[in-house]
Design an enzyme around this catalytic site. Structure first.
Site, PDB file in Angstrom:
ATOM      1  N   ALA A  27       2.827   2.539  12.627  1.00 24.08           N
ATOM      2  CA  ALA A  27       2.061   3.753  12.862  1.00 24.08           C
ATOM      3  C   ALA A  27       1.585   3.781  14.306  1.00 24.08           C
ATOM      4  CB  ALA A  27       0.859   3.805  11.912  1.00 24.08           C
TER       5      ALA A  27
ATOM      6  N   SER B 248       0.833  -1.210   0.000  1.00 20.24           N
ATOM      7  CA  SER B 248       0.000   0.000   0.000  1.00 20.24           C
ATOM      8  C   SER B 248       0.863   1.254   0.000  1.00 20.24           C
ATOM      9  CB  SER B 248      -0.918   0.005   1.227  1.00 20.24           C
ATOM     10  OG  SER B 248      -0.157  -0.074   2.422  1.00 20.24           O
ATOM     11  N   HIS B 249       2.146   1.124   0.366  1.00 22.80           N
ATOM     12  CA  HIS B 249       3.065   2.258   0.383  1.00 22.80           C
ATOM     13  C   HIS B 249       3.907   2.339  -0.889  1.00 22.80           C
ATOM     14  CE1 HIS B 249       1.860   2.161   4.505  1.00 22.80           C
ATOM     15  NE2 HIS B 249       2.674   3.114   4.880  1.00 22.80           N
TER      16      HIS B 249
ATOM     17  N   GLY C 122       9.863  -7.086  12.338  1.00 22.63           N
ATOM     18  CA  GLY C 122      10.286  -6.650  11.017  1.00 22.63           C
ATOM     19  C   GLY C 122      10.814  -7.742  10.119  1.00 22.63           C
TER      20      GLY C 122
ATOM     21  N   ASP D  78      -3.617   1.362   4.423  1.00 22.76           N
ATOM     22  CA  ASP D  78      -4.203   0.020   4.522  1.00 22.76           C
ATOM     23  C   ASP D  78      -5.725   0.097   4.643  1.00 22.76           C
ATOM     24  OD1 ASP D  78      -1.763  -1.297   4.326  1.00 22.76           O
ATOM     25  OD2 ASP D  78      -1.396  -1.181   6.472  1.00 22.76           O
TER      26      ASP D  78
ATOM     27  N   ARG E 169       9.366  -9.072   6.516  1.00 17.44           N
ATOM     28  CA  ARG E 169       9.659  -8.429   5.236  1.00 17.44           C
ATOM     29  C   ARG E 169      10.775  -9.137   4.479  1.00 17.44           C
ATOM     30  NH1 ARG E 169      13.453  -6.517   8.348  1.00 17.44           N
ATOM     31  NH2 ARG E 169      15.261  -5.470   7.434  1.00 17.44           N
TER      32      ARG E 169
END
Length: 338
Positions: free
Chosen positions: A180, A47-48, A306, A188, A309
Protein backbone atom coordinates in the site's frame (compact mmCIF):
# COMPACT_ATOMS: atom_id res chain seq x y z
CA UNK A 1 -6.28 -22.42 20.15
CA UNK A 2 -9.69 -22.97 21.77
CA UNK A 3 -10.90 -19.81 20.04
CA UNK A 4 -9.86 -21.01 16.58
CA UNK A 5 -10.71 -23.85 14.24
CA UNK A 6 -8.27 -25.41 11.79
CA UNK A 7 -9.45 -25.36 8.18
CA UNK A 8 -7.79 -26.79 5.09
CA UNK A 9 -7.34 -24.43 2.16
CA UNK A 10 -10.04 -26.36 0.29
CA UNK A 11 -12.41 -25.74 3.20
CA UNK A 12 -11.49 -22.04 3.23
CA UNK A 13 -12.28 -21.76 -0.47
CA UNK A 14 -15.55 -23.68 -0.14
CA UNK A 15 -16.63 -21.47 2.77
CA UNK A 16 -15.77 -18.29 0.86
CA UNK A 17 -17.65 -19.45 -2.23
CA UNK A 18 -20.73 -20.38 -0.18
CA UNK A 19 -20.79 -16.96 1.48
CA UNK A 20 -20.42 -15.17 -1.86
CA UNK A 21 -23.07 -17.25 -3.61
CA UNK A 22 -25.49 -16.67 -0.73
CA UNK A 23 -24.88 -12.94 -1.26
CA UNK A 24 -25.94 -13.19 -4.92
CA UNK A 25 -22.72 -13.78 -6.85
CA UNK A 26 -22.85 -16.08 -9.87
CA UNK A 27 -20.70 -19.17 -10.26
CA UNK A 28 -17.85 -17.54 -12.19
CA UNK A 29 -17.58 -14.38 -10.09
CA UNK A 30 -17.72 -16.31 -6.82
CA UNK A 31 -14.98 -18.63 -8.08
CA UNK A 32 -12.67 -15.70 -8.81
CA UNK A 33 -13.18 -14.00 -5.44
CA UNK A 34 -13.14 -17.28 -3.47
CA UNK A 35 -9.75 -18.10 -5.01
CA UNK A 36 -8.43 -14.71 -3.90
CA UNK A 37 -9.76 -15.19 -0.37
CA UNK A 38 -8.18 -18.66 -0.18
CA UNK A 39 -4.84 -17.42 -1.53
CA UNK A 40 -4.84 -14.59 1.01
CA UNK A 41 -5.35 -17.05 3.86
CA UNK A 42 -2.57 -19.18 2.35
CA UNK A 43 0.04 -16.50 1.64
CA UNK A 44 -1.00 -13.64 3.90
CA UNK A 45 -1.78 -11.07 4.93
CA UNK A 46 -4.76 -12.95 6.28
CA UNK A 47 -6.50 -9.65 6.96
CA UNK A 48 -7.27 -9.79 3.21
CA UNK A 49 -8.77 -13.28 3.40
CA UNK A 50 -11.92 -14.50 5.17
CA UNK A 51 -12.08 -11.25 7.14
CA UNK A 52 -12.83 -9.44 3.88
CA UNK A 53 -15.96 -11.50 3.16
CA UNK A 54 -18.32 -9.37 5.30
CA UNK A 55 -17.18 -6.32 3.32
CA UNK A 56 -17.83 -8.04 0.00
CA UNK A 57 -21.28 -9.08 1.19
CA UNK A 58 -22.09 -5.62 2.58
CA UNK A 59 -21.26 -4.04 -0.76
CA UNK A 60 -23.81 -6.32 -2.40
CA UNK A 61 -26.59 -6.18 0.19
CA UNK A 62 -26.38 -2.37 0.35
CA UNK A 63 -26.86 -2.15 -3.40
CA UNK A 64 -23.49 -0.48 -3.88
CA UNK A 65 -21.86 -3.25 -5.93
CA UNK A 66 -23.34 -5.59 -8.54
CA UNK A 67 -23.09 -9.19 -7.33
CA UNK A 68 -23.97 -10.57 -10.77
CA UNK A 69 -21.71 -8.26 -12.79
CA UNK A 70 -20.86 -9.10 -16.39
CA UNK A 71 -17.79 -7.02 -17.31
CA UNK A 72 -17.11 -5.97 -20.88
CA UNK A 73 -13.67 -5.59 -22.43
CA UNK A 74 -12.71 -3.89 -25.69
CA UNK A 75 -9.43 -3.40 -27.52
CA UNK A 76 -9.06 0.34 -28.13
CA UNK A 77 -5.44 0.46 -29.34
CA UNK A 78 -2.86 -2.09 -30.55
CA UNK A 79 -1.66 -2.71 -27.00
CA UNK A 80 -4.53 -1.40 -24.88
CA UNK A 81 -7.56 -3.18 -23.45
CA UNK A 82 -10.24 -1.15 -21.71
CA UNK A 83 -12.72 -2.74 -19.34
CA UNK A 84 -16.04 -1.80 -17.79
CA UNK A 85 -16.60 -3.75 -14.60
CA UNK A 86 -20.41 -3.46 -14.70
CA UNK A 87 -20.23 -2.17 -11.13
CA UNK A 88 -18.76 -5.48 -9.97
CA UNK A 89 -15.32 -6.39 -8.66
CA UNK A 90 -12.24 -5.58 -10.71
CA UNK A 91 -10.68 -8.99 -10.23
CA UNK A 92 -13.46 -10.57 -12.28
CA UNK A 93 -12.78 -8.24 -15.20
CA UNK A 94 -9.02 -8.73 -14.88
CA UNK A 95 -9.52 -12.48 -14.94
CA UNK A 96 -11.54 -12.15 -18.15
CA UNK A 97 -8.89 -9.95 -19.78
CA UNK A 98 -5.85 -12.00 -18.75
CA UNK A 99 -5.38 -14.23 -21.80
CA UNK A 100 -5.88 -11.36 -24.26
CA UNK A 101 -3.49 -9.17 -22.26
CA UNK A 102 -0.82 -11.89 -22.34
CA UNK A 103 -1.28 -12.32 -26.09
CA UNK A 104 -1.02 -8.57 -26.73
CA UNK A 105 2.12 -8.27 -24.60
CA UNK A 106 3.77 -11.08 -26.52
CA UNK A 107 2.72 -9.50 -29.81
CA UNK A 108 3.71 -5.90 -29.03
CA UNK A 109 6.27 -6.29 -26.27
CA UNK A 110 4.07 -4.34 -23.85
CA UNK A 111 0.34 -4.10 -23.27
CA UNK A 112 -2.03 -2.61 -20.70
CA UNK A 113 -5.50 -3.25 -19.34
CA UNK A 114 -7.47 -0.48 -17.66
CA UNK A 115 -10.81 -0.85 -15.93
CA UNK A 116 -13.38 1.54 -14.49
CA UNK A 117 -16.90 1.14 -13.04
CA UNK A 118 -15.45 -1.50 -10.73
CA UNK A 119 -14.76 -2.18 -7.08
CA UNK A 120 -11.69 -3.66 -5.41
CA UNK A 121 -10.86 -5.45 -2.17
CA UNK A 122 -7.89 -7.70 -1.56
CA UNK A 123 -4.28 -7.95 -2.63
CA UNK A 124 -3.19 -6.93 -6.14
CA UNK A 125 -0.53 -9.60 -6.41
CA UNK A 126 -3.09 -12.14 -7.50
CA UNK A 127 -3.42 -10.13 -10.72
CA UNK A 128 0.31 -9.85 -11.36
CA UNK A 129 1.48 -13.32 -10.32
CA UNK A 130 -0.29 -15.18 -13.18
CA UNK A 131 1.40 -12.86 -15.68
CA UNK A 132 4.82 -13.58 -14.20
CA UNK A 133 4.03 -17.30 -14.32
CA UNK A 134 3.45 -16.76 -18.04
CA UNK A 135 6.94 -15.25 -18.37
CA UNK A 136 5.94 -11.58 -18.29
CA UNK A 137 6.89 -8.65 -16.10
CA UNK A 138 3.78 -7.08 -14.56
CA UNK A 139 2.80 -3.90 -12.74
CA UNK A 140 -0.65 -3.29 -11.27
CA UNK A 141 -2.15 -0.26 -9.54
CA UNK A 142 -5.58 0.63 -8.17
CA UNK A 143 -6.76 3.73 -6.34
CA UNK A 144 -9.12 3.45 -3.41
CA UNK A 145 -11.10 5.55 -0.93
CA UNK A 146 -9.53 8.72 0.45
CA UNK A 147 -7.81 7.78 3.69
CA UNK A 148 -4.20 8.87 3.20
CA UNK A 149 -3.14 12.38 4.13
CA UNK A 150 -0.59 14.03 1.79
CA UNK A 151 2.72 14.76 3.49
CA UNK A 152 2.30 17.83 5.70
CA UNK A 153 -1.49 17.82 5.35
CA UNK A 154 -4.39 17.07 7.69
CA UNK A 155 -7.14 15.99 5.26
CA UNK A 156 -7.11 12.67 3.37
CA UNK A 157 -6.69 13.02 -0.40
CA UNK A 158 -5.37 9.67 -1.61
CA UNK A 159 -6.48 6.13 -1.06
CA UNK A 160 -4.17 3.55 0.43
CA UNK A 161 -3.51 3.14 -3.32
CA UNK A 162 -1.73 -0.21 -3.57
CA UNK A 163 0.62 -1.38 -6.28
CA UNK A 164 2.01 -4.79 -7.19
CA UNK A 165 5.03 -5.92 -9.20
CA UNK A 166 5.91 -9.38 -10.46
CA UNK A 167 8.56 -10.89 -12.70
CA UNK A 168 9.58 -14.44 -13.68
CA UNK A 169 12.50 -16.08 -11.86
CA UNK A 170 14.24 -18.90 -13.69
CA UNK A 171 14.18 -22.12 -11.70
CA UNK A 172 11.89 -20.79 -8.99
CA UNK A 173 8.61 -19.12 -8.14
CA UNK A 174 8.13 -15.63 -9.63
CA UNK A 175 9.20 -12.60 -7.63
CA UNK A 176 5.92 -11.03 -6.54
CA UNK A 177 5.21 -8.22 -4.12
CA UNK A 178 2.52 -5.72 -3.37
CA UNK A 179 2.26 -2.84 -0.97
CA UNK A 180 0.00 0.00 0.00
CA UNK A 181 1.01 3.64 -0.27
CA UNK A 182 0.06 4.05 3.39
CA UNK A 183 2.40 3.13 6.24
CA UNK A 184 0.00 0.33 7.20
CA UNK A 185 -2.87 -1.19 5.20
CA UNK A 186 -6.35 -0.31 6.45
CA UNK A 187 -7.31 -3.94 7.09
CA UNK A 188 -4.20 -4.40 9.26
CA UNK A 189 -5.23 -1.36 11.29
CA UNK A 190 -8.72 -2.83 11.71
CA UNK A 191 -7.22 -6.15 12.80
CA UNK A 192 -4.94 -4.45 15.35
CA UNK A 193 -7.95 -2.60 16.78
CA UNK A 194 -9.96 -5.84 16.97
CA UNK A 195 -7.09 -7.55 18.80
CA UNK A 196 -6.54 -4.62 21.17
CA UNK A 197 -2.90 -4.00 20.27
CA UNK A 198 -0.98 -0.92 19.20
CA UNK A 199 0.62 -0.67 15.77
CA UNK A 200 4.42 -1.04 15.58
CA UNK A 201 4.81 2.57 14.47
CA UNK A 202 2.70 5.72 14.00
CA UNK A 203 0.49 5.07 10.98
CA UNK A 204 -2.16 7.79 11.11
CA UNK A 205 -3.37 10.96 12.77
CA UNK A 206 -5.40 11.30 15.96
CA UNK A 207 -8.20 13.81 16.54
CA UNK A 208 -5.64 16.54 17.29
CA UNK A 209 -3.77 15.91 14.04
CA UNK A 210 -0.81 14.21 15.74
CA UNK A 211 0.81 11.00 14.43
CA UNK A 212 -0.31 7.98 16.46
CA UNK A 213 0.14 4.20 16.67
CA UNK A 214 -3.28 3.77 18.32
CA UNK A 215 -5.45 1.92 15.76
CA UNK A 216 -8.69 3.05 17.40
CA UNK A 217 -7.66 6.72 17.12
CA UNK A 218 -6.74 6.25 13.45
CA UNK A 219 -10.04 4.52 12.67
CA UNK A 220 -11.86 7.42 14.33
CA UNK A 221 -10.19 10.07 12.15
CA UNK A 222 -9.91 7.88 9.03
CA UNK A 223 -6.60 9.63 8.38
CA UNK A 224 -3.64 7.39 7.50
CA UNK A 225 -0.04 8.44 6.91
CA UNK A 226 1.82 7.65 3.67
CA UNK A 227 4.89 5.45 3.98
CA UNK A 228 8.20 7.29 3.72
CA UNK A 229 6.63 10.72 4.25
CA UNK A 230 6.71 12.74 0.99
CA UNK A 231 8.05 9.76 -0.98
CA UNK A 232 5.04 7.59 -0.22
CA UNK A 233 2.71 10.50 -0.93
CA UNK A 234 4.33 10.83 -4.36
CA UNK A 235 3.71 7.12 -5.04
CA UNK A 236 0.07 7.57 -3.99
CA UNK A 237 -0.19 10.46 -6.47
CA UNK A 238 1.27 8.29 -9.24
CA UNK A 239 -1.29 5.56 -8.56
CA UNK A 240 -4.13 8.09 -8.51
CA UNK A 241 -3.06 9.07 -12.03
CA UNK A 242 -2.40 5.58 -13.41
CA UNK A 243 -5.44 4.15 -11.64
CA UNK A 244 -8.30 6.63 -11.55
CA UNK A 245 -7.27 9.15 -14.23
CA UNK A 246 -6.00 6.74 -16.87
CA UNK A 247 -8.86 4.31 -16.46
CA UNK A 248 -11.57 6.92 -15.89
CA UNK A 249 -12.42 5.62 -12.44
CA UNK A 250 -13.63 7.52 -9.41
CA UNK A 251 -11.04 9.71 -7.66
CA UNK A 252 -10.29 8.70 -4.10
CA UNK A 253 -11.77 11.95 -2.75
CA UNK A 254 -15.06 11.46 -4.62
CA UNK A 255 -16.41 8.91 -2.19
CA UNK A 256 -19.82 10.29 -1.22
CA UNK A 257 -21.62 7.35 -2.81
CA UNK A 258 -19.50 4.98 -0.75
CA UNK A 259 -20.50 6.81 2.42
CA UNK A 260 -24.18 6.66 1.50
CA UNK A 261 -23.97 2.88 1.23
CA UNK A 262 -21.71 2.43 4.26
CA UNK A 263 -19.22 0.54 2.09
CA UNK A 264 -15.49 0.09 2.61
CA UNK A 265 -14.42 0.79 -0.96
CA UNK A 266 -15.22 3.10 -3.85
CA UNK A 267 -15.44 2.56 -7.59
CA UNK A 268 -11.87 3.50 -8.33
CA UNK A 269 -9.81 2.77 -11.40
CA UNK A 270 -7.25 0.06 -12.07
CA UNK A 271 -4.43 -0.44 -14.55
CA UNK A 272 -2.48 -3.62 -15.22
CA UNK A 273 0.63 -3.44 -17.41
CA UNK A 274 2.28 -6.53 -18.92
CA UNK A 275 5.77 -6.57 -20.45
CA UNK A 276 7.34 -9.38 -22.45
CA UNK A 277 11.08 -9.31 -21.58
CA UNK A 278 11.94 -11.43 -24.62
CA UNK A 279 10.86 -8.53 -26.86
CA UNK A 280 13.15 -5.95 -25.24
CA UNK A 281 16.43 -7.09 -26.72
CA UNK A 282 18.27 -8.41 -23.65
CA UNK A 283 18.65 -12.17 -24.09
CA UNK A 284 20.25 -12.36 -20.63
CA UNK A 285 17.17 -11.04 -18.81
CA UNK A 286 16.77 -14.21 -16.72
CA UNK A 287 20.43 -14.03 -15.72
CA UNK A 288 19.95 -10.47 -14.50
CA UNK A 289 17.01 -11.50 -12.30
CA UNK A 290 18.98 -14.43 -10.90
CA UNK A 291 21.93 -12.17 -10.12
CA UNK A 292 19.78 -9.56 -8.39
CA UNK A 293 18.14 -12.23 -6.25
CA UNK A 294 21.46 -13.91 -5.41
CA UNK A 295 22.88 -10.60 -4.20
CA UNK A 296 19.95 -10.29 -1.79
CA UNK A 297 19.69 -13.89 -0.58
CA UNK A 298 22.23 -14.72 2.10
CA UNK A 299 22.87 -11.01 2.66
CA UNK A 300 22.38 -11.18 6.42
CA UNK A 301 18.60 -11.12 7.06
CA UNK A 302 17.66 -9.64 3.69
CA UNK A 303 15.21 -11.48 1.47
CA UNK A 304 13.86 -11.00 -2.02
CA UNK A 305 10.73 -8.80 -1.86
CA UNK A 306 7.62 -10.92 -1.44
CA UNK A 307 9.43 -14.17 -0.70
CA UNK A 308 8.13 -14.28 2.87
CA UNK A 309 4.82 -15.46 1.48
CA UNK A 310 6.37 -18.61 -0.02
CA UNK A 311 7.19 -20.09 3.42
CA UNK A 312 3.68 -19.28 4.62
CA UNK A 313 2.29 -20.92 1.47
CA UNK A 314 4.10 -24.20 2.12
CA UNK A 315 2.98 -24.30 5.75
CA UNK A 316 -0.65 -23.48 4.93
CA UNK A 317 -0.82 -26.07 2.16
CA UNK A 318 0.51 -28.72 4.55
CA UNK A 319 -1.26 -27.79 7.78
CA UNK A 320 -4.19 -25.54 6.88
CA UNK A 321 -4.95 -22.30 8.71
CA UNK A 322 -6.43 -21.51 12.13
CA UNK A 323 -9.56 -19.39 11.75
CA UNK A 324 -11.29 -17.46 14.50
CA UNK A 325 -14.45 -19.25 15.67
CA UNK A 326 -16.13 -15.86 16.07
CA UNK A 327 -15.42 -15.09 12.42
CA UNK A 328 -16.70 -18.50 11.35
CA UNK A 329 -19.90 -17.93 13.31
CA UNK A 330 -20.34 -14.54 11.68
CA UNK A 331 -19.87 -16.03 8.19
CA UNK A 332 -22.32 -18.87 8.88
CA UNK A 333 -24.90 -16.35 10.07
CA UNK A 334 -24.43 -14.37 6.87
CA UNK A 335 -25.01 -17.52 4.78
CA UNK A 336 -28.21 -18.29 6.63
CA UNK A 337 -29.47 -14.77 5.99
CA UNK A 338 -28.50 -14.82 2.30
Amino acid sequence: MNSTQLLSLAEVRALAKSVLVSAGMDDHGSDVIADIVMCSERDGPRSHGLRNLPFYVQSFTSGYANAAATPTIERIAPGVLRGDGDNGYYQIAANMAREDLIALARQNGIAAFTCANCHHLGALRFDTEPLAEAGLVALAVVNSLSLVVPHGGLRPVFGTNPMSFACPREGGAPVVWDQASSTVALMDIKMAAAEGRALPQPAGLDAQGHPTADPEAILETQSLLPFGAHKGAAIAFLIEVLGAALAGGTLSVDNEQRKEHGALNIKGGATLIAIDPTRFGNVAFDDYISRICSEIEGNDDARVPGDGRLKKRVEAEAKGVAVSKDLLAQLKTMMSQG
